[in-house]
Design an enzyme around this catalytic site. Structure first.
Site, mmCIF file in Angstrom:
data_model
loop_
_atom_site.group_PDB
_atom_site.id
_atom_site.type_symbol
_atom_site.label_atom_id
_atom_site.label_comp_id
_atom_site.label_asym_id
_atom_site.label_seq_id
_atom_site.Cartn_x
_atom_site.Cartn_y
_atom_site.Cartn_z
ATOM 1 C CB CYS A 28 -22.981 -14.883 -20.697
ATOM 2 S SG CYS A 28 -22.549 -14.006 -19.187
ATOM 3 N N GLY A 62 0.790 -1.224 0.000
ATOM 4 C CA GLY A 62 0.000 0.000 0.000
ATOM 5 C C GLY A 62 0.822 1.274 0.000
ATOM 6 C CB CYS A 93 -19.925 -9.691 -18.916
ATOM 7 S SG CYS A 93 -20.941 -10.936 -18.134
ATOM 8 C CB CYS A 119 -24.543 -10.813 -18.576
ATOM 9 S SG CYS A 119 -23.847 -10.677 -20.231
ATOM 10 C CB CYS A 176 -19.133 -12.153 -21.500
ATOM 11 S SG CYS A 176 -20.871 -12.004 -21.947
#
Lengths: 291, 227, 266
Positions: free
Chosen positions: A243, A31, A265, A240, A271
């Site tokens: 899909c 970080g 997607c 979606c 997808c």
């Protein structure tokens, strides 16, 4: 111009050594933003020069590279970066998340869970999560040093005061291992849970800002929130249309002038794999190329 | 309660050729609880100066001023502040307050400083204002706009809202009408009765006669040259 | 009557002890050899003209400036500590818990792009408050205490009057219940009538919260009404120090006499 005109992966070895040092330091201090001497790259800032330098420093000839932009393998940015490394490093490329050893991404984390040994490289426009609250770099560095992060919650407070909820929907800050507050790049907050405990190495490169930071595998990254306004990894409330996936991050696509729309997607590989496996959404056709 | 011994004071005016003006020498005074001592002497003889020294407002050059066990002549500022808060009250001729603060809060402030709850402090302040005939419609206004007599009564209310064991009164009845003068004299008598040690300057001879157990002529403490 | 019953000599330990504090700008004196004790609940005024070193002294006390020599010992929860020798992290923690700093210009002490509520809430969040409802309730409470209407909570201070901004700055500073407040000309730049209201507010807060305060100002009327004790500075040195009304009414030092006599009746 031939491929031989370049060192492997474009950057000279000394530069790559310098970048690897920065990466190692970043991995050692999850970080923490490590400064590095960002090089001019043969593409404009904002096109992923930070990510490209990190990728170049990580690549070995045996690697298989995947590049995505907003989850898609076939957008301009993704295509040009992929082609760049094909030409300068000659590495194999793929669109399949599971086959890639190095994935460079802009604004998404793939839906398919990553595995140990994979490296996910993020392109970062602005690495400093405190930037828009405190413009002085000297002061923000001090705030990181002293863990003086009250201001980060002020931003969320302002969100709730103004919108009734935390309206920040991407670039959502996380606290890493209880120490540094980190900007995860402009990924949707839907992806934030995938930052934490990920098996892959996650590296973040900001070219213009000359910063590299990292999340080593299985690192804790907690999205900041309030007790009474907890973090929610939201997405469009649809499945979606191609899909039928109910739990993937969706792009909204306007399909005509009458305002018709479809949700698909954003992760094209995810997808496509689902559709290849026989899943069909509301507007999809089995194994066809869409409408 | 109050013992003053061998007290002296001079002013050095640095900006006027460092002139040294002695104003008091060898002052001595003792006031027992329940006793009222009147200071007399011609104008400029040092009555107010002595009062201000007891209050800690003027610095003593030498000697001691014992009030309730504290030597004001030598005490640290915070001890004088604590003394003023609990033990020593002072009714001066002038009202000095933050502008725009309501009269009732001006009077209640000494109690609030002692930690008395706001409601109780206000109630006691209001009772005293009523007793001193300050019209109720004025209580919520700042006393800075009041007449001289009204301001003086607000000042008196501030000085009597807490039962100070020692009191300094600088002409408390100076600009009051007969009715209010009587109220103030009654208040002072009540303070004596409860055991307050009082030092006062009264130009009002009737008040002096009625209240004072003894009179002290400050002129005897005034150094030669200024006499 | 037993006079000992009235003995008022206080024995508490000082909240802040300053010893031999000096700060030089090259060869020029900022402030030199300043020593004093500040006790809990006390308000100390520091007066002097521009360049007298009063602002330098305040900056050194509040940790904004590193003195060249001297100690600033503060009674922290864990005992007396020299804040000059403290690590920056620890000093900052002190600055957002036990200390507060009210700037002359509210723009220096407020975040102008953030709502009034966010401004008040920042210190709470900095010390770990994580409940939005509680933070907001405390912000509303504090806005009320400084006489700012609760319906202004989501407004930015840039739209507030100078007096309101200054009151907001005070709320923002006091919300975490500090023990010591540094104030740099807190009423400077305000209209006289607005000053009065602010002074009354500060007096009330000092009394209710048992605050200690160090107030730097050139306004003798302000210190007369707010400060228990007064330090007079000239050329970087403290020339006189004592009970506020005593210093103003019976000044001993030549400079103080000049200062007091130069001002319209205070």
């Amino acid at each position: 111009m031939t491929e031989q005109a370049y060192n492997f992966a474009y950057l000279d070895e000394q530069t790559k050594t310098m970048i690897r040092r920065a990466i190692l330091k970043g991995v050692a201090i999850p970080g923490y933003q490590v400064p590095f001497a960002s090089r001019e790259m043969p593409m404009p800032y904002g096109w992923g020069t930070g990510g490209v330098q990190v990728t170049a420093a990580c690549l070995v000839p045996e690697d298989t590279l995947k590049v995505i932009d907003q989850g898609a393998d076939d957008t301009t940015n993704a295509v040009s970066i992929r082609r760049f490394f094909q030409r300068t490093a000659g590495v194999a490329v793929t669109e399949a998340t599971t086959e890639a050893t190095v994935i460079q991404t802009r604004h998404r984390i793939p839906e398919t869970a990553l595995a140990e040994g994979q490296i996910l490289v993020y392109q970062v426009p602005i690495p400093e999560p405190l930037r828009f609250l405190e413009p002085r770099e000297t002061e923000t560095r001090k705030m990181h040093e002293l863990e003086d992060y009250g201001l980060m919650h002020v931003k969320l407070y302002e969100d709730i005061a103004r919108h009734g909820q935390i309206a920040t929907s991407y670039d959502y800050p996380v606290k890493v291992e209880g120490r540094y507050v980190m900007d995860p790049s402009p990924i949707p907050k839907f992806d934030n849970p995938k930052l934490a405990g990920n098996a892959a190495i996650q590296l973040f490169g900001a070219g213009r800002e000359q910063r590299i930071y990292a999340l080593p595998p299985y690192t804790e990254a907690i999205s900041l929130d309030f007790d009474d306004y907890p973090f929610v990894a939201s997405k469009a409330d649809h499945a979606c249309d191609l899909c039928g996936a109910a739990a993937s991050y969706l792009d909204e696509v306007i399909t005509d002038d009458q305002g018709s729309r479809m949700f698909v997607c954003s992760d094209t590989d995810f997808c496509g794999s689902r559709r290849a496996a026989g899943h069909v959404g509301r507007l999809g056709t089995p194994l066809a190329g869409g409408k | 309660m109050i013992q003053i011994s061998n007290l002296s004071k001079s002013f050095t005016l640095h900006n006027q050729g460092a002139a040294v003006i002695p104003v008091m020498e060898g002052a001595a005074l003792s006031v027992e609880p329940g006793e009222c001592v009147g200071l007399i002497g011609a104008s400029g003889s040092g009555k107010s100066t002595l009062m201000r020294m007891i209050w800690g407002n003027y610095l003593a050059a030498s000697g001691s001023i014992m009030v309730g066990g504290l030597d004001v002549a030598r005490a640290a500022p915070r001890d004088i502040i604590a003394l003023r808060r609990r033990t020593l009250g002072y009714v001066s001729q002038f009202l000095r307050v933050v502008p725009r603060v309501p009269t009732v809060d001006v009077v209640a402030e000494p109690l609030l400083n002692l930690g008395v709850p706001v409601a109780e402090a206000r109630a006691r302040a209001e009772a005293l204002l009523a007793q001193l005939n300050i019209p109720e419609r004025l209580w919520s206004l700042s006393p800075t706009t009041f007449s001289g007599g009204e301001q003086q009564r607000v000042n008196i209310a501030r000085g009597f809202v807490h039962p100070y064991p020692a009191l300094l009164l600088d002409e408390p009845t100076a600009s009051l009408d007969a009715t209010n003068r009587e109220v103030v004299l009654t208040l002072i008598e009540a303070a004596k009765t409860r055991g307050a040690a009082i030092i006062g300057i009264f130009h009002d001879e009737g008040a002096r006669a009625r209240l004072c157990d003894r009179l002290v002529d400050v002129t005897s403490y005034t150094p030669g040259p200024t006499q | 009557m037993d006079t000992n019953a009235f003995t008022t000599v206080t024995t508490a330990d000082p909240l802040m002890s300053v010893r031999g504090l000096s700060k030089f700008y090259g060869t020029r004196i900022g402030c030199d050899a300043v020593s004093f004790d500040l006790f809990p609940g006390e308000v100390l005024g520091i007066v002097g003209e521009s360049g007298s070193g009063k602002s330098t002294l305040l900056s050194c006390l509040a940790g904004h400036l590193a003195p060249d020599t001297g100690e600033v010992i503060f009674a922290t929860a864990a005992g007396p500590r020299d804040t000059v020798k403290m690590a920056e992290a620890e000093r900052r923690r002190l600055a957002r818990t036990d200390w507060a700093f009210v700037h002359q210009n509210p723009r220096d002490g407020l975040r102008m792009g953030i709502s009034a509520g966010g401004n008040v809430g920042e210190r709470l969040m900095a010390v770990g408050a994580r409940h939005y409802g509680d933070i907001r309730a405390q912000a509303i409470d504090w806005l009320g205490r400084v006489e700012i209407s609760a319906d202004r909570i989501d407004d930015r201070p840039s739209g507030f009057s100078g007096g309101m901004q200054q009151r907001l700055q005070i709320a923002r500073n006091l919300v975490t219940g500090p023990r010591l407040v540094f104030m740099d000309e807190p009423t400077g730049g305000l209209d006289v009538s607005v000053q009065a209201r602010l002074l009354d507010l500060l007096r009330g807060l000092v009394r209710e919260m048992g605050l200690s305060a160090i107030i730097v100002t050139h306004d003798l009327a302000v210190v007369r009404l707010l400060a228990d004790r007064l330090m007079v500075m000239k050329g970087g040195y403290v020339v006189e120090h004592g009970l506020t009304d005593q210093v103003l009414d019976d000044p001993q030092h030549a400079y103080t006499q000049l200062l007091v006599s130069s001002v319209l009746q205070v």
